[in-house]
Design an enzyme around this catalytic site. Structure first.
Site, mmCIF file in Angstrom:
data_model
loop_
_atom_site.group_PDB
_atom_site.id
_atom_site.type_symbol
_atom_site.label_atom_id
_atom_site.label_comp_id
_atom_site.label_asym_id
_atom_site.label_seq_id
_atom_site.Cartn_x
_atom_site.Cartn_y
_atom_site.Cartn_z
ATOM 1 C CG HIS A 187 -1.861 -1.061 1.373
ATOM 2 N ND1 HIS A 187 -1.710 -2.114 2.243
ATOM 3 C CD2 HIS A 187 -3.030 -1.288 0.717
ATOM 4 C CE1 HIS A 187 -2.738 -2.922 2.146
ATOM 5 N NE2 HIS A 187 -3.560 -2.468 1.220
ATOM 6 C CB SER A 193 -4.355 -7.011 4.519
ATOM 7 O OG SER A 193 -4.031 -5.792 3.897
#
Ligand code: PAF
Length: 282
Positions: free
Chosen positions: A41, A190
């Site tokens: 990210h 994640s």
């Protein structure tokens, strides 16, 4: 505020901030996320900052892209930690709406992207792309960015978002950024946080199987046999189930016929209750 990062939670405040920047001649980038941020990210934030003068990140764990039996409730959440990471990567504003701000009472609209949504994830998670396309369309309309950044890790998602922006005449550049990997090759995700150490050791096989398959196809091994090889390698490594291991046309995701057009290998496989995806160019 978190450190130097302002946080807004409603659409009017997001619009006002983006409009003020545009009025001052600044270009605006959007990086949509569901939080639980990692280096992948942050690389999107840095790419956005290199392209645009102001960067907005959104953080919203979008319930509409999870089926009832999926991991919405256990999806990792840490807004304060995420805000600190975003600030350190150069993000200028965090948009962190709650469910009611995104889906007020009476919300009744769904964005469906045909064709490229249908195979692969579309087959195994039939609810998923309508949820993604709906929330990303909303975010693009709410923020009106010049450019929006997405990771190639979710390759099919990137194609779906490109398609919807084109089809709906949303004036935004959709930028795909290369997958960020751990030193051993595991794509950052994640969901890697769910993996116990023994499972983490198995997970790396996903990228190794893709890399080997891409080399095999380039060397002339028939595509169908290479797909079978990938499945066999993942099963032998300890994956509990393989949803798909496919060689596709890189643009349409139709089955890859030969090497005359760019291809993409895509896999989704389970270790225990954790589903991992990855992809590789060929
Ligand atoms: O890739 C993600 O994290 C999500 O699917 C996205 C694009 C933020 C939409 O919820």
């Amino acid at each position: 505020m978190n450190g130097s990062l302002p946080i807004v939670r409603d659409v009017a405040a997001l619009r006002a901030a983006a409009a003020a920047w545009r009025a001052g001649g600044k270009s605006v980038a959007l990086v949509p996320t569901m939080g639980a941020l990692h280096e992948g990210h942050l690389s999107l934030i840095r790419a956005a900052k290199a392209r645009c003068e102001r960067v907005v990140a959104s953080l919203f764990v979008n319930p509409r892209q999870f089926a009832p039996q999926e991991d919405f409730d256990r999806y990792p959440r840490n807004e304060a930690g995420d805000a600190a990471l975003l600030a350190s990567a150069g993000c200028d504003l965090l948009f962190a709406p709650d469910r009611a701000a995104m889906y007020p009472d009476g919300f009744a609209t769904s964005v469906i992207v045909a064709n490229v949504s249908t195979p692969l994830e579309g087959e195994f998670r039939p609810h998923f792309f309508a949820g993604v396309a709906t929330v990303v369309t909303k975010l693009l309309v709410q923020c009106s960015p010049d450019a929006a950044f997405f990771g190639e890790k979710d390759y099919q998602q990137l194609l779906v978002i490109r398609r919807l922006a084109r089809d709906l005449d949303i004036p935004v550049e959709i930028v795909g950024c290369e997958t960020v990997r751990e030193p051993d090759g595991l794509a950052m995700s994640s969901r890697n946080a769910y993996l116990a150490p023994a499972q983490r050791a198995i997970a790396v096989e996903l990228s190794l199987a893709l890399k080997q398959a891409a080399a095999a196809i380039r060397a002339g091994r028939p595509i169908a046999e290479t797909e079978t090889d990938m499945r066999a390698r993942l099963a032998a490594a300890g994956f509990d189930a393989v949803d798909y291991a496919a060689a596709c046309d890189a643009e349409t995701l139709a089955p890859m016929a030969d090497l005359s057009r760019p291809g993409r290998l895509l896999v989704a496989a389970w270790i225990g209750k954790t589903r991992l995806i990855d992809n590789w160019p060929v």
